[in-house]
Design an enzyme around this catalytic site. Structure first.
Site, PDB file in Angstrom:
ATOM      1  N   SER A 158       0.872  -1.117  -0.163  1.00  0.00           N
ATOM      2  CA  SER A 158      -0.177   0.043   0.085  1.00  0.00           C
ATOM      3  C   SER A 158       0.802   1.308   0.073  1.00  0.00           C
ATOM      4  CB  SER A 158      -0.762  -0.098   1.228  1.00  0.00           C
ATOM      5  OG  SER A 158      -1.449   1.334   1.662  1.00  0.00           O
ATOM      6  N   TYR A 181      -2.179   5.207  -4.119  1.00  0.00           N
ATOM      7  CA  TYR A 181      -3.049   6.220  -3.763  1.00  0.00           C
ATOM      8  C   TYR A 181      -2.391   7.375  -4.621  1.00  0.00           C
ATOM      9  CZ  TYR A 181      -5.864   3.878  -0.524  1.00  0.00           C
ATOM     10  OH  TYR A 181      -6.780   2.910   0.150  1.00  0.00           O
ATOM     11  N   THR A 207      -5.613   2.628  -7.024  1.00  0.00           N
ATOM     12  CA  THR A 207      -7.000   2.637  -6.325  1.00  0.00           C
ATOM     13  C   THR A 207      -7.767   3.585  -6.625  1.00  0.00           C
ATOM     14  OG1 THR A 207      -5.901   1.068  -4.610  1.00  0.00           O
ATOM     15  CG2 THR A 207      -8.116   2.077  -4.095  1.00  0.00           C
ATOM     16  N   LYS A 283      -7.455  -0.825  -9.555  1.00  0.00           N
ATOM     17  CA  LYS A 283      -8.000  -1.562  -8.491  1.00  0.00           C
ATOM     18  C   LYS A 283      -9.310  -0.865  -8.143  1.00  0.00           C
ATOM     19  CE  LYS A 283      -7.146  -3.165  -3.763  1.00  0.00           C
ATOM     20  NZ  LYS A 283      -7.777  -2.358  -2.821  1.00  0.00           N
ATOM     21  N   HIS A 307     -12.757  -2.662  -2.025  1.00  0.00           N
ATOM     22  CA  HIS A 307     -11.911  -2.394  -0.888  1.00  0.00           C
ATOM     23  C   HIS A 307     -12.349  -3.179   0.268  1.00  0.00           C
ATOM     24  CE1 HIS A 307      -9.103   1.018  -0.456  1.00  0.00           C
ATOM     25  NE2 HIS A 307      -9.209   0.648   0.775  1.00  0.00           N
TER      26      HIS A 307
HETATM   27  C1  FMN Z   1      -7.090  -2.844   7.245  1.00  0.00           C
HETATM   28  C2  FMN Z   1      -7.273  -2.529   5.835  1.00  0.00           C
HETATM   29  C3  FMN Z   1      -6.506  -1.610   5.245  1.00  0.00           C
HETATM   30  C4  FMN Z   1      -6.598  -1.459   3.697  1.00  0.00           C
HETATM   31  N1  FMN Z   1      -5.786  -0.644   3.033  1.00  0.00           N
HETATM   32  C5  FMN Z   1      -5.651  -0.375   1.829  1.00  0.00           C
HETATM   33  C6  FMN Z   1      -4.872   0.453   1.127  1.00  0.00           C
HETATM   34  O1  FMN Z   1      -4.133   1.016   1.741  1.00  0.00           O
HETATM   35  N2  FMN Z   1      -4.986   0.415  -0.199  1.00  0.00           N
HETATM   36  C7  FMN Z   1      -5.859  -0.470  -1.011  1.00  0.00           C
HETATM   37  O2  FMN Z   1      -5.958  -0.189  -2.207  1.00  0.00           O
HETATM   38  N3  FMN Z   1      -6.775  -1.359  -0.393  1.00  0.00           N
HETATM   39  C8  FMN Z   1      -6.522  -1.170   0.913  1.00  0.00           C
HETATM   40  N4  FMN Z   1      -7.437  -2.362   1.533  1.00  0.00           N
HETATM   41  C9  FMN Z   1      -8.374  -2.999   1.029  1.00  0.00           C
HETATM   42  C10 FMN Z   1      -7.575  -4.423   0.392  1.00  0.00           C
HETATM   43  O3  FMN Z   1      -6.618  -4.250  -0.489  1.00  0.00           O
HETATM   44  C11 FMN Z   1      -8.680  -5.390  -0.086  1.00  0.00           C
HETATM   45  O4  FMN Z   1      -9.540  -4.711  -1.092  1.00  0.00           O
HETATM   46  C12 FMN Z   1      -9.551  -6.024   1.066  1.00  0.00           C
HETATM   47  O5  FMN Z   1      -9.229  -6.091   2.116  1.00  0.00           O
HETATM   48  C13 FMN Z   1      -9.999  -7.397   0.307  1.00  0.00           C
HETATM   49  O6  FMN Z   1     -10.934  -7.826   1.345  1.00  0.00           O
HETATM   50  P1  FMN Z   1     -10.776  -8.806   2.611  1.00  0.00           P
HETATM   51  O7  FMN Z   1     -10.342  -8.139   3.597  1.00  0.00           O
HETATM   52  O8  FMN Z   1     -12.307  -9.255   2.717  1.00  0.00           O
HETATM   53  O9  FMN Z   1     -10.097 -10.037   1.944  1.00  0.00           O
HETATM   54  C14 FMN Z   1      -7.425  -2.438   3.227  1.00  0.00           C
HETATM   55  C15 FMN Z   1      -8.254  -3.407   3.693  1.00  0.00           C
HETATM   56  C16 FMN Z   1      -8.110  -3.370   5.275  1.00  0.00           C
HETATM   57  C17 FMN Z   1      -8.838  -4.402   5.722  1.00  0.00           C
END
Ligand code: FMN
Length: 414
Positions: A158, A181, A207, A283, A307
């Site tokens: 990330s 981002y 994203t 994404k 997300h």
């Molecule tokens: C705590 C947390 C932080 C996340 N941070 C980002 C991020 O910085 N950038 C991003 O594109 N997606 C972020 N996501 C989304 C994840 O990349 C991903 O799309 C998602 O967690 C997938 O679903 P799942 O948690 O049900 O497996 C984050 C998700 C969580 C749970």
């Protein structure tokens, strides 16, 4: 006081216990009741794994991590938006996809390897970008990278990483796929990408599903009331991290610049496409209309994602959005999926519906929060093991063999 029918049921249960050889070996009914029914928390505690090897599924890491991770960080990670309906829909969606296994094919020859943009990984399961992994374990992104390296797994990093991309690449032994981002200033965006390129990365994922902020209601309800503890780690009045805690902004003037750009549009994508010479994924694309635009604008891959149900309460699971994106793209560029993946069968279903790679978010954060590197390692081991099982039992020897013919979707109107 017990209600009559309850007490009758209880008597019957005691009779059953008395006859059970299992209870007998535990020292009889009285001692069994002492251990279970009368002890309020003992069975619960006994169920929480104390070491990664004891985990039978990725869910075993959830409570183990819950007990170790700081309460505010836990609330942030676990929550969705609004009523958490999309968070649930991601899981629910998989239940509406059934498997159509083919029998009597040699299951000793299962090969899960995939080639994604020229690198071969041990399985199509990848680790999603999640911000600030040090908030779940002090080793953060480095622990994740070491586990990914050991399991031959693709790792996304990330922009909100708590460790610089150079150190993560070193721990991983190959470049991460960098999640972008896009800052609201083009200059800052270019500086970020030059650093990422210099670190050896050749794949970025922009994203686009979370540019306006979000309504993290469950997080706000479930985080600790007293936020004073946050100031021990975070500057300022807000509980969350500031730009100074985010290593990717080091040396970039972020004054007056926001870390994501709500004005982003296709003209911005074109500008980025011209600037970035490597592979460029988007994404958070969930419709055939946007899939078509991605192809028209020269994008190299699409990650179908909402997300993890944390951006907009669409109510639509990603596994339901996948087929229209795959159909529109028609094999011209790879399509990936994340959201609610918790089982090898979930991975298999997404592959059958056309995904080239399938991502997990929270499951590896549970492993990380519970045990650091060894927790992430075991989460990957379990999921890879489950995928191998289902591939063998469905008669698919390679990932390429897993086609639409291996699933039925009787509830879906297509
Ligand atoms: C705590 C947390 C932080 C996340 N941070 C980002 C991020 O910085 N950038 C991003 O594109 N997606 C972020 N996501 C989304 C994840 O990349 C991903 O799309 C998602 O967690 C997938 O679903 P799942 O948690 O049900 O497996 C984050 C998700 C969580 C749970």
């Amino acid at each position: 006081m017990m209600h009559h029918s309850t007490s009758a049921a209880r008597r019957q249960f005691l009779k059953f216990l008395a006859a059970s050889p299992y209870v007998a070996t535990l020292g009889g009914v009285a001692s069994f009741l002492q251990r279970s029914a009368f002890a309020q928390h003992a069975p619960e505690i006994a169920d929480v794994i104390a070491d990664p090897a004891a985990a039978l599924s990725v869910f075993d890491f959830e409570e183990a991590a819950h007990r170790k991770v700081q309460a505010g960080h836990w609330a942030y990670m676990a929550s969705g938006v609004d009523d958490d309906a999309t968070l649930r829909a991601n899981r629910e969606g998989f239940k509406h996809v059934q498997l159509r296994p083919r029998r009597l094919r040699d299951a000793t020859k299962v090969d899960m390897r995939v080639d994604l943009f020229g690198t071969v990984y041990n399985s199509p399961i990848f680790l999603c970008p999640t911000g600030g992994e040090k908030s779940f374990h002090p080793d953060g992104e480095l622990a994740v990278a070491r586990a990914a390296r050991a399991r031959g797994t693709l790792q996304f990093l990330s922009t909100a990483t708590s460790t610089g991309v150079e150190d993560v690449n070193k721990a991983l032994g190959r470049p991460v796929w960098y999640q972008l981002y896009a800052p609201s200033s083009w200059d800052a965006c270019q500086q970020l990408l030059r650093r990422v390129e210099a670190a050896g990365c050749s794949v970025i994922a922009l994203t686009v599903d979370n540019t306006t902020g979000r309504n993290s209601e469950t997080y706000l309800r479930t985080r600790p009331r007293d936020l004073h503890q946050c100031t021990a780690c975070h500057k300022g009045a807000q509980p969350g991290p500031t730009i100074d805690e985010r290593r990717m902004y080091d040396g970039i003037n972020m004054t007056g610049v926001s870390s994501s750009n709500p004005a982003m549009d296709w003209a911005f994508v074109d500008r980025l496409r011209k600037f970035w010479k490597g592979r460029f994924i988007i994404k958070g694309m969930d419709t055939r209309e946007d899939a078509r635009l991605c192809v028209e604008h020269g994008i190299d891959g699409i990650l179908v994602s909402n997300h993890g149900g944390r951006s907009t309460e669409t109510g639509r699971g990603t596994i339901e959005a996948l087929p229209e994106v795959v159909a529109e793209v028609g094999g011209r560029i790879p399509v990936f999926l994340d959201g609610g993946v918790r089982r090898g069968t979930d991975v298999f279903k997404a592959l059958a519906l056309g995904a080239k790679g399938v991502g997990i978010g929270r499951p590896f954060l549970w492993g990380l929060g519970a045990f650091g590197q060894s927790g992430v390692d075991r989460v990957l081991e379990i999921l890879q093991g489950e995928l191998k099982l289902v591939m063998g039992n469905c008669g698919t020897q390679s990932v390429a063999d897993i086609t639409r013919a291996y699933v039925a979707t009787p509830d879906w109107r297509v």
